[in-house]
Design a protein around this motif. Structure first.
Motif, mmCIF file in Angstrom:
data_model
loop_
_atom_site.group_PDB
_atom_site.id
_atom_site.type_symbol
_atom_site.label_atom_id
_atom_site.label_comp_id
_atom_site.label_asym_id
_atom_site.label_seq_id
_atom_site.Cartn_x
_atom_site.Cartn_y
_atom_site.Cartn_z
ATOM 1 N N ALA A 25 39.021 56.678 37.987
ATOM 2 C CA ALA A 25 39.752 55.423 38.110
ATOM 3 C C ALA A 25 38.815 54.257 38.369
ATOM 4 C CB ALA A 25 40.791 55.532 39.222
ATOM 5 N N LEU A 26 37.775 54.480 39.172
ATOM 6 C CA LEU A 26 36.836 53.408 39.488
ATOM 7 C C LEU A 26 36.013 53.045 38.254
ATOM 8 C CD1 LEU A 26 35.750 51.541 41.643
ATOM 9 C CD2 LEU A 26 34.098 53.310 42.285
ATOM 10 N N VAL A 27 35.583 54.033 37.490
ATOM 11 C CA VAL A 27 34.848 53.768 36.249
ATOM 12 C C VAL A 27 35.710 52.929 35.309
ATOM 13 C CG1 VAL A 27 33.902 54.798 34.148
ATOM 14 C CG2 VAL A 27 33.377 55.807 36.371
ATOM 15 N N TYR A 38 29.226 47.583 33.892
ATOM 16 C CA TYR A 38 29.613 47.868 35.274
ATOM 17 C C TYR A 38 30.247 49.257 35.386
ATOM 18 C CZ TYR A 38 28.483 43.032 36.050
ATOM 19 O OH TYR A 38 27.789 41.855 36.130
ATOM 20 N N GLY A 39 31.004 49.640 34.367
ATOM 21 C CA GLY A 39 31.524 51.001 34.340
ATOM 22 C C GLY A 39 30.413 52.021 34.202
ATOM 23 N N LEU A 40 29.392 51.667 33.406
ATOM 24 C CA LEU A 40 28.247 52.569 33.240
ATOM 25 C C LEU A 40 27.448 52.677 34.537
ATOM 26 C CD1 LEU A 40 26.947 51.538 29.687
ATOM 27 C CD2 LEU A 40 28.448 53.443 30.309
ATOM 28 N N ALA A 41 27.361 51.584 35.292
ATOM 29 C CA ALA A 41 26.640 51.627 36.565
ATOM 30 C C ALA A 41 27.345 52.537 37.556
ATOM 31 C CB ALA A 41 26.518 50.209 37.150
ATOM 32 N N VAL A 42 28.688 52.475 37.589
ATOM 33 C CA VAL A 42 29.445 53.403 38.429
ATOM 34 C C VAL A 42 29.178 54.841 37.989
ATOM 35 C CG1 VAL A 42 31.746 54.160 39.128
ATOM 36 C CG2 VAL A 42 31.254 51.728 38.947
ATOM 37 N N LEU A 83 36.625 50.906 48.202
ATOM 38 C CA LEU A 83 37.826 51.025 47.388
ATOM 39 C C LEU A 83 38.903 50.054 47.863
ATOM 40 C CD1 LEU A 83 38.162 54.897 46.868
ATOM 41 C CD2 LEU A 83 37.334 53.198 45.254
ATOM 42 N N VAL A 84 39.082 49.962 49.173
ATOM 43 C CA VAL A 84 40.084 49.041 49.715
ATOM 44 C C VAL A 84 39.710 47.599 49.365
ATOM 45 C CG1 VAL A 84 41.083 48.122 51.842
ATOM 46 C CG2 VAL A 84 40.784 50.593 51.569
ATOM 47 N N TRP A 85 38.448 47.254 49.560
ATOM 48 C CA TRP A 85 37.994 45.899 49.229
ATOM 49 C C TRP A 85 38.192 45.607 47.748
ATOM 50 C CZ3 TRP A 85 33.863 44.738 45.904
ATOM 51 C CH2 TRP A 85 33.522 43.376 45.833
ATOM 52 N N PHE A 86 37.861 46.549 46.891
ATOM 53 C CA PHE A 86 38.011 46.354 45.453
ATOM 54 C C PHE A 86 39.479 46.154 45.090
ATOM 55 C CE2 PHE A 86 38.214 48.176 41.054
ATOM 56 C CZ PHE A 86 37.505 47.164 40.428
ATOM 57 N N ALA A 120 28.706 52.086 44.628
ATOM 58 C CA ALA A 120 30.093 52.514 44.777
ATOM 59 C C ALA A 120 30.294 53.913 44.202
ATOM 60 C CB ALA A 120 31.027 51.520 44.086
ATOM 61 N N GLY A 121 29.752 54.151 43.006
ATOM 62 C CA GLY A 121 29.868 55.478 42.406
ATOM 63 C C GLY A 121 29.166 56.543 43.214
#
Length: 210
Positions: A25-27, A38-42, A83-86, A120-121
């Motif tokens: 979900a974060l990716v 940014y998805g790749l960095a996660v 996760l909460v902050w995001f 984050a990841g």
């Protein structure tokens, strides 16, 4: 390591990486909101966390990981806080868009940037200390950990990078394409607010779970 065991292990790792989870979900969210890099960095952070777990399992440090429970608990809380902050940032961003006629796009630096996505990841993966014990029980099924050579360990690491990384990369690119197609979607704002609520809930669950 035989060819059969390597192939089987690759398929198992890829299947695990593809299962719906907070990391997936974060990716997807980072890629859809801020862009594929940014998805790749996660994804890179997630792979780094998995490599750490594999190293712990190969080195026979499962017992040590259990002793470091408090340390991993702190990591879990840090991941939960992110996760909460995001999630709150997503919700607040959509609320601002409702209150203003034209709101400039939220700067990517405000979302933590590429280093923040990687961390984050990494934290999200390391926050699940049970994954250490999972790898410790999974790898002996395919390999004799005590007899692994340096070449086997290198191959094992490469399998992890290829299996987990490739799946997360697919999620990142797929999310960006879906986001582009849904740019004119009438309920896009509501969907993003719902996603924000999901991350807040996921962060709360991560912080409270044992």
């Amino acid at each position: 390591m035989t060819l059969f065991s390597a192939l089987t292990l690759f398929l198992v790792l890829a299947a695990m990486a593809a299962l719906p989870s907070s990391s997936v979900a974060l990716v997807v969210a980072r890629s859809a909101v801020s862009g594929v890099p940014y998805g790749l960095a996660v994804s890179l952070g997630i792979v780094a966390g998995d490599l750490i777990f594999i190293a712990l399992a190969v080195l026979g440090m499962t017992a040590l990981a259990a002793e470091l429970g408090a340390f991993f608990a702190l990591i879990r809380y840090a991941a939960a806080a992110y996760l909460v902050w995001f999630g709150i940032s997503l919700i607040r961003g959509q609320l601002r868009r409702e209150q203003e006629q034209a709101v400039p796009e939220v700067p990517r630096a405000a979302w933590g940037g590429l280093p923040g996505s990687f961390v984050a990841g990494l934290l999200l993966t390391l926050g699940d200390v049970k994954a250490i014990f999972f790898y410790a029980s999974l790898l002996p099924t395919f390999l004799d950990l005590a007899a692994l050579s340096s070449g086997d360990i290198a191959l094992l690491s490469a399998l992890c990078v290829a299996a987990v990384g490739s799946v997360k990369v697919v999620y990142a690119f797929a999310a960006q394409r879906l986001a582009a197609r849904a740019s004119g979607f009438a309920h896009a704002r509501k969907a993003k607010m719902l996603a924000g609520g999901f991350f807040v809930a996921a962060g709360g669950y991560l912080a409270l779970k044992g």
